[in-house]
Design a protein around this motif. Structure first.
Motif, PDB file in Angstrom:
ATOM      1  N   THR A 181      41.604  49.911  31.046  1.00 16.73           N
ATOM      2  CA  THR A 181      41.230  48.216  31.235  1.00 16.73           C
ATOM      3  C   THR A 181      40.892  47.001  30.359  1.00 16.73           C
ATOM      4  O   THR A 181      39.493  47.583  30.092  1.00 16.73           O
ATOM      5  CB  THR A 181      40.829  48.432  33.365  1.00 16.73           C
ATOM      6  OG1 THR A 181      39.682  48.616  32.984  1.00 16.73           O
ATOM      7  CG2 THR A 181      41.822  49.575  33.598  1.00 16.73           C
ATOM      8  N   GLU A 182      41.263  46.096  30.670  1.00 16.01           N
ATOM      9  CA  GLU A 182      40.649  45.455  29.990  1.00 16.01           C
ATOM     10  C   GLU A 182      39.796  44.599  31.103  1.00 16.01           C
ATOM     11  O   GLU A 182      39.525  44.034  31.742  1.00 16.01           O
ATOM     12  CB  GLU A 182      41.869  44.237  29.354  1.00 16.01           C
ATOM     13  CG  GLU A 182      42.675  44.501  28.655  1.00 16.01           C
ATOM     14  CD  GLU A 182      42.249  44.693  26.856  1.00 16.01           C
ATOM     15  OE1 GLU A 182      41.158  43.485  26.882  1.00 16.01           O
ATOM     16  OE2 GLU A 182      42.675  45.507  26.925  1.00 16.01           O
ATOM     17  N   ASP A 242      45.740  51.926  37.323  1.00 13.41           N
ATOM     18  CA  ASP A 242      44.440  52.011  37.650  1.00 13.41           C
ATOM     19  C   ASP A 242      44.739  52.515  39.158  1.00 13.41           C
ATOM     20  O   ASP A 242      43.977  52.794  39.795  1.00 13.41           O
ATOM     21  CB  ASP A 242      42.887  51.978  37.515  1.00 13.41           C
ATOM     22  CG  ASP A 242      42.478  50.548  37.936  1.00 13.41           C
ATOM     23  OD1 ASP A 242      43.987  50.299  38.396  1.00 13.41           O
ATOM     24  OD2 ASP A 242      41.701  50.160  37.358  1.00 13.41           O
ATOM     25  N   ASP A 243      46.073  52.281  40.004  1.00 17.94           N
ATOM     26  CA  ASP A 243      45.982  51.872  41.477  1.00 17.94           C
ATOM     27  C   ASP A 243      44.919  51.180  42.108  1.00 17.94           C
ATOM     28  O   ASP A 243      44.743  51.844  43.208  1.00 17.94           O
ATOM     29  CB  ASP A 243      46.439  53.355  42.037  1.00 17.94           C
ATOM     30  CG  ASP A 243      47.251  54.159  41.461  1.00 17.94           C
ATOM     31  OD1 ASP A 243      48.354  52.878  40.902  1.00 17.94           O
ATOM     32  OD2 ASP A 243      47.436  55.262  40.861  1.00 17.94           O
ATOM     33  N   ARG A 244      44.184  50.462  41.744  1.00 16.74           N
ATOM     34  CA  ARG A 244      43.290  49.241  41.995  1.00 16.74           C
ATOM     35  C   ARG A 244      43.972  47.705  42.387  1.00 16.74           C
ATOM     36  O   ARG A 244      42.462  46.687  42.657  1.00 16.74           O
ATOM     37  CB  ARG A 244      41.588  49.559  41.129  1.00 16.74           C
ATOM     38  CG  ARG A 244      41.148  50.841  41.464  1.00 16.74           C
ATOM     39  CD  ARG A 244      40.587  51.238  40.805  1.00 16.74           C
ATOM     40  NE  ARG A 244      39.380  50.684  41.838  1.00 16.74           N
ATOM     41  CZ  ARG A 244      38.121  50.243  41.240  1.00 16.74           C
ATOM     42  NH1 ARG A 244      37.354  51.111  39.488  1.00 16.74           N
ATOM     43  NH2 ARG A 244      37.118  50.154  41.744  1.00 16.74           N
ATOM     44  N   ARG A 261      46.090  39.829  35.039  1.00 14.34           N
ATOM     45  CA  ARG A 261      45.565  39.562  36.415  1.00 14.34           C
ATOM     46  C   ARG A 261      46.232  40.533  37.184  1.00 14.34           C
ATOM     47  O   ARG A 261      47.368  40.147  36.942  1.00 14.34           O
ATOM     48  CB  ARG A 261      44.866  38.265  36.741  1.00 14.34           C
ATOM     49  CG  ARG A 261      43.316  38.537  35.805  1.00 14.34           C
ATOM     50  CD  ARG A 261      42.947  37.005  36.091  1.00 14.34           C
ATOM     51  NE  ARG A 261      41.600  36.795  35.583  1.00 14.34           N
ATOM     52  CZ  ARG A 261      41.171  35.375  35.790  1.00 14.34           C
ATOM     53  NH1 ARG A 261      41.569  34.503  36.699  1.00 14.34           N
ATOM     54  NH2 ARG A 261      40.019  35.295  35.037  1.00 14.34           N
ATOM     55  N   TRP A 262      46.256  41.431  38.449  1.00 17.86           N
ATOM     56  CA  TRP A 262      47.030  42.033  39.249  1.00 17.86           C
ATOM     57  C   TRP A 262      47.987  40.587  40.257  1.00 17.86           C
ATOM     58  O   TRP A 262      47.167  39.161  40.057  1.00 17.86           O
ATOM     59  CB  TRP A 262      46.081  42.143  40.153  1.00 17.86           C
ATOM     60  CG  TRP A 262      46.954  42.925  41.579  1.00 17.86           C
ATOM     61  CD1 TRP A 262      47.142  42.279  42.391  1.00 17.86           C
ATOM     62  CD2 TRP A 262      47.846  44.022  41.261  1.00 17.86           C
ATOM     63  NE1 TRP A 262      48.524  42.343  43.777  1.00 17.86           N
ATOM     64  CE2 TRP A 262      48.801  43.368  42.825  1.00 17.86           C
ATOM     65  CE3 TRP A 262      48.146  44.472  40.205  1.00 17.86           C
ATOM     66  CZ2 TRP A 262      49.687  44.455  43.221  1.00 17.86           C
ATOM     67  CZ3 TRP A 262      48.942  45.404  40.473  1.00 17.86           C
ATOM     68  CH2 TRP A 262      49.554  45.969  42.287  1.00 17.86           C
ATOM     69  N   ASN A 287      49.329  46.141  33.964  1.00 14.57           N
ATOM     70  CA  ASN A 287      49.976  46.220  32.129  1.00 14.57           C
ATOM     71  C   ASN A 287      51.357  46.378  32.378  1.00 14.57           C
ATOM     72  O   ASN A 287      52.673  46.896  33.280  1.00 14.57           O
ATOM     73  CB  ASN A 287      49.544  48.163  31.927  1.00 14.57           C
ATOM     74  CG  ASN A 287      50.018  48.294  30.819  1.00 14.57           C
ATOM     75  OD1 ASN A 287      50.830  47.557  29.956  1.00 14.57           O
ATOM     76  ND2 ASN A 287      48.888  48.707  29.891  1.00 14.57           N
ATOM     77  N   CYS A 288      51.794  45.457  31.544  1.00 16.22           N
ATOM     78  CA  CYS A 288      53.541  44.989  31.785  1.00 16.22           C
ATOM     79  C   CYS A 288      53.679  45.830  30.208  1.00 16.22           C
ATOM     80  O   CYS A 288      53.283  44.729  29.040  1.00 16.22           O
ATOM     81  CB  CYS A 288      53.607  43.468  31.143  1.00 16.22           C
ATOM     82  SG  CYS A 288      53.080  42.884  32.889  1.00 16.22           S
TER      83      CYS A 288
END
Length: 109
Positions: free
Chosen positions: A3-4, A94-96, A67-68, A101-102
């Motif tokens: 994760t970034e 991370d399912d959060r 970002r989500w 992630n593309c």
């Protein structure tokens, strides 16, 4: 890809969606419409060469972290100036619901 941190999302990309219309003959015409400008981290992951119609075609794949967002699908693409990234898959690493992630393939010019 890990994760970034938010500060690593330094590239400004344009998220685009296809818009399909029909011409006078009924043939489909695809144009791309801008959905949003997004901050992203772009990581090249691999490249390969393929033979397509007796020509060698280079394919470069990347991982792009955003970002989500709930509206990103594999039918869309990301644009970085003249560079176009076709989205192949989208996943929440991370399912959060913090990052997307593309997995993309860069379209040849």
């Amino acid at each position: 890809m890990t994760t970034e941190r938010i500060g690593h999302l330094r590239r400004r990309l344009t998220l685009e969606a296809p818009l399909r219309t029909a011409d006078e003959g009924g043939a489909a015409i695809v144009t791309w419409t801008s959905i949003a400008d997004v901050w992203a981290a772009v990581h090249p992951s691999r490249g390969r060469e393929l033979v397509n119609a007796d020509a060698i075609v280079a394919r470069v794949t990347h991982e792009i972290i955003l970002r989500w967002r709930t509206d990103v699908t594999a039918a869309m693409r990301l644009r970085d100036g003249a560079r176009i990234y076709l989205i192949q898959a989208v996943r929440d690493t991370d399912d959060r619901r913090r990052r997307l992630n593309c997995l993309v393939e860069e379209q040849a010019p």
